[in-house]
Design an enzyme around this catalytic site. Structure first.
Site, PDB file in Angstrom:
ATOM      1  N   GLY A   3      12.388  36.690 113.333  1.00 59.19           N
ATOM      2  CA  GLY A   3      11.789  37.752 112.557  1.00 59.19           C
ATOM      3  C   GLY A   3      11.421  37.609 111.121  1.00 59.19           C
ATOM      4  N   ASP A  14       8.073  34.978 120.703  1.00 59.40           N
ATOM      5  CA  ASP A  14       8.831  36.324 120.890  1.00 59.40           C
ATOM      6  C   ASP A  14       9.757  35.963 121.531  1.00 59.40           C
ATOM      7  OD1 ASP A  14       9.540  38.810 121.944  1.00 59.40           O
ATOM      8  OD2 ASP A  14       7.511  39.587 122.355  1.00 59.40           O
ATOM      9  N   TYR A  72      19.766  52.258 121.283  1.00 53.17           N
ATOM     10  CA  TYR A  72      19.884  51.156 119.895  1.00 53.17           C
ATOM     11  C   TYR A  72      21.083  50.780 119.556  1.00 53.17           C
ATOM     12  CZ  TYR A  72      19.217  49.392 115.191  1.00 53.17           C
ATOM     13  OH  TYR A  72      19.121  48.650 114.265  1.00 53.17           O
ATOM     14  N   PRO A  77      23.609  45.892 107.993  1.00 50.96           N
ATOM     15  CA  PRO A  77      23.068  46.926 107.086  1.00 50.96           C
ATOM     16  C   PRO A  77      22.987  48.588 107.651  1.00 50.96           C
ATOM     17  CG  PRO A  77      21.608  45.223 107.642  1.00 50.96           C
ATOM     18  CD  PRO A  77      22.715  45.181 108.618  1.00 50.96           C
TER      19      PRO A  77
HETATM   20  C1  8X3 Z   1      19.244  50.528 111.217  1.00 55.57           C
HETATM   21  C2  8X3 Z   1      20.200  51.671 110.505  1.00 55.57           C
HETATM   22  O1  8X3 Z   1      20.852  54.080 110.489  1.00 55.57           O
HETATM   23  O2  8X3 Z   1      18.748  53.542 111.501  1.00 55.57           O
HETATM   24  O3  8X3 Z   1      20.023  49.729 111.895  1.00 55.57           O
HETATM   25  O4  8X3 Z   1      20.804  52.984 112.619  1.00 55.57           O
HETATM   26  S1  8X3 Z   1      20.272  53.136 111.253  1.00 55.57           S
END
Ligand code: 8X3
Length: 250
Positions: A8, A57, A150, A180
């Protein structure tokens, strides 16, 4: 000179990391899907350090394997793997989520990380050294509303990082994660599928982390003495206290 392979690498945290590591004397293998950007970056950075590019990819396990196997000296001995490729698709409650979005997040963030790692780990194991940094997220530490899959994918990265550290311990391979919080990149634009207005709102009213801030942390992790492993590091901007607590001044 140590060699770092970054997935990436053509945007966001990956791009800032590639430039930062090059400026600090690491040879770089840039991986990404955007061949034009890869070529431009190679032109730019190869004035500073040796640079190679691989176009793939991370979802395509056969291409990942053949591309990494095709690396020639001095790029065929990877000292540092930065598993950075990853993104979010959608921010919907679980009963309204799209299966395509779920596939994309699990395929890229989890399986893609594994495919790349699988192609690199044997050479690190044989040389009995190496360092792997997985880019996790605060979403891998806590689950927030609508984050469901996610967050699941990033919790998987968290668990896989620990698993890698345990299993690769006999070979002296350092494994850690940098997690992060909110970083102002094209992350939200991808998450909201090009809805730039909605994406921009995510970063309004406070100073979010910039990609360079995370690259600086990664540089710190890869420049520690051989006996020091940054196992797990979470970084947020000052305005952010958790995935759901953010001090905005609008
Ligand atoms: C990215 C940060 O807060 O959108 O991984 O999950 S958040």
């Amino acid at each position: 000179m140590k060699t770092a392979l970054i997935t990436g690498a053509t945007s966001g945290i990956g791009l800032a990391t590639a430039i930062t590591l090059a400026e600090n004397g690491f040879a770089i293998v840039l991986c990404g899907r955007n061949t034009k950007k890869l070529a431009e970056l190679k032109d730019e950075l190869s004035t500073v350090v040796p640079v190679e590019t691989l176009a793939f990819d991370v979802r395509d396990k056969d291409i990942v394997a053949t591309q990494i196997a095709s690396l020639q000296a001095p790029f065929n001995e990877i000292d540092i793997l930065i598993n950075n490729a990853g993104n979010a698709h959608g921010l919907d409650p679980i009963d309204k989520g799209s299966i395509e979005d779920w596939d994309a997040m699990l395929d890229i963030n989890v399986k893609g990380l594994l495919y790349v790692s699988n192609a690199i780990i044997p050479q690190m194991r044989d040389r009995k050294r190496g360092q792997i940094i997985n880019i996790g997220s605060t979403a891998g530490k806590e689950v927030y509303p609508n984050g469901n899959v996610y967050c699941g994918s990033k919790h998987a990265v968290d668990a896989i990082t620990t698993g890698m550290r345990l299993d690769l311990n006999p070979y002296g391979i350092r494994v850690g994660a940098v997690n992060p919080g909110l970083v102002e990149t094209n992350f939200s634009e991808v998450r909201f599928k090009g809805d730039t207005e909605r994406a921009e709102k995510v970063y309004q009213g406070y100073l979010a982390l910039q990609a360079q801030d995370v690259a600086d942390v990664i540089l710190f992790a890869v420049t520690r003495p051989a006996h020091v492993n940054i196992a797990d590091l979470t970084v947020m901007c000052t305005a952010q206290a958790s995935s759901t607590v953010l001090k905005k001044e609008l």
